[in-house]
Design an enzyme around this catalytic site. Structure first.
Site, PDB file in Angstrom:
ATOM      1  N   ILE A 211       0.832  -1.198   0.000  1.00 13.36           N
ATOM      2  CA  ILE A 211       0.000   0.000   0.000  1.00 13.36           C
ATOM      3  C   ILE A 211       0.868   1.250   0.000  1.00 13.36           C
ATOM      4  CG2 ILE A 211      -1.685   1.334   1.330  1.00 13.36           C
ATOM      5  CD1 ILE A 211      -2.872  -1.336   2.275  1.00 13.36           C
TER       6      ILE A 211
ATOM      7  N   SER B 134      -7.571  -1.591   9.790  1.00 21.72           N
ATOM      8  CA  SER B 134      -7.865  -2.914   9.248  1.00 21.72           C
ATOM      9  C   SER B 134      -9.293  -3.272   9.615  1.00 21.72           C
ATOM     10  CB  SER B 134      -6.903  -3.947   9.840  1.00 21.72           C
ATOM     11  OG  SER B 134      -7.338  -5.269   9.607  1.00 21.72           O
TER      12      SER B 134
ATOM     13  N   TYR C 240      -3.212  -8.873  16.935  1.00 27.87           N
ATOM     14  CA  TYR C 240      -3.305  -7.902  15.847  1.00 27.87           C
ATOM     15  C   TYR C 240      -4.569  -7.058  15.999  1.00 27.87           C
ATOM     16  CZ  TYR C 240      -3.508  -6.058  11.061  1.00 27.87           C
ATOM     17  OH  TYR C 240      -3.578  -5.235   9.967  1.00 27.87           O
TER      18      TYR C 240
ATOM     19  N   LYS D  76      -5.125  -2.980  16.520  1.00 29.67           N
ATOM     20  CA  LYS D  76      -5.896  -2.146  15.589  1.00 29.67           C
ATOM     21  C   LYS D  76      -7.100  -1.501  16.274  1.00 29.67           C
ATOM     22  CE  LYS D  76      -3.416  -2.571  11.874  1.00 29.67           C
ATOM     23  NZ  LYS D  76      -2.753  -1.389  11.264  1.00 29.67           N
TER      24      LYS D  76
ATOM     25  N   THR E 105      -1.167  -7.802  -0.858  1.00 29.64           N
ATOM     26  CA  THR E 105       0.159  -7.346  -0.451  1.00 29.64           C
ATOM     27  C   THR E 105       0.956  -8.538   0.064  1.00 29.64           C
ATOM     28  OG1 THR E 105      -0.522  -6.932   1.840  1.00 29.64           O
ATOM     29  CG2 THR E 105      -0.780  -5.105   0.259  1.00 29.64           C
TER      30      THR E 105
END
Length: 227
Positions: free
Chosen positions: A15, A128, A141, A145, A176
């Site tokens: 990105i 995210s 994770y 976030k 990605t």
């Protein structure tokens, strides 16, 4: 007309690099990453200046950014992910994930805010879908976030009187190298065609930065389109 100066963390990732290419020419860029060689390769393509930062060491940021000039926009794009059950992930994974995904953006924002205020610029956090919902194996994770969303929400209210706009962007699965890693950890096949393209996310960010001053986009979700 003076160009905006836009700083992008994780600039050599999928990105980040797509965004640098999308903004090249219209923005003066500050490309942030941990690999000087990759930064220089991207710089040769899009111009701007490079800034090597180790996001696991926020205590080094003040010295690193001291020599920067104008900064209009800050795009917090860098991030790390390591899947695993709460019963299995040690504190080192949590500490690393939270440091890179939350503490580093908070510290970098703090240091750059005087410059961004002077420009009445934008701080954009690439969050995210995990910042809105936590699923099994995603606790560390998703926690990072969710915390990043809290950081953005508080910052938005604090900085509105200074003319600074704050946006959280919530991409779904994006094509990605990070997504390739995630699919491997899930034991699944990586098919980039099935996901949002990095260039599409970059275009969304460019649109946020170009939004007329009479409006702001606090939150923006992007998901893979129907096939």
């Amino acid at each position: 007309m003076t160009k905006p100066v836009t700083l992008i963390t994780g600039a050599t990732g999928g990105i980040g690099a797509a965004l640098a290419r999308a903004l090249a020419g219209a923005h003066d860029l500050i490309l942030v990453g941990r690999d000087p060689a990759k930064l220089q390769t991207l710089q040769a393509e899009v111009g701007g200046e490079t800034l090597a930062l180790d996001l696991t060491r926020p205590e080094t940021f003040a010295e690193a950014v001291a020599g920067l000039g104008r900064v209009t926009n800050v795009i917090h794009n860098a991030g790390v992910v390591e899947l695993g059950a709460v019963a299995e992930q040690h504190h080192a994974v949590w500490t690393h994930t939270l440091t890179v995904n939350v503490v580093a953006p908070a510290e970098l924002t703090r240091l750059l805010l005087p410059r961004v205020r002077a420009e009445r610029g934008t701080v954009l956090f690439v969050n995210s879908g995990a910042g809105l919902r936590a699923n099994a194996e995603w606790a560390s994770y998703a926690a990072s976030k969710h915390a990043l969303k809290a950081l953005a929400d508080a910052l938005r209210d604090e900085e509105a009187p200074h003319g600074v706009r704050v946006t959280s962007l919530y991409p779904g699965r994006t094509a990605t190298e990070m997504q390739r890693k995630v699919r491997g950890q899930e034991g699944a096949t990586y098919d980039p065609v099935a996901f949002v393209q990095a260039e599409t996310v970059a275009e969304a960010i460019r649109n946020v930065l170009n939004l007329p001053r009479d409006a702001t986009i606090p939150d923006l979700s992007i998901r893979p389109g129907p096939r």
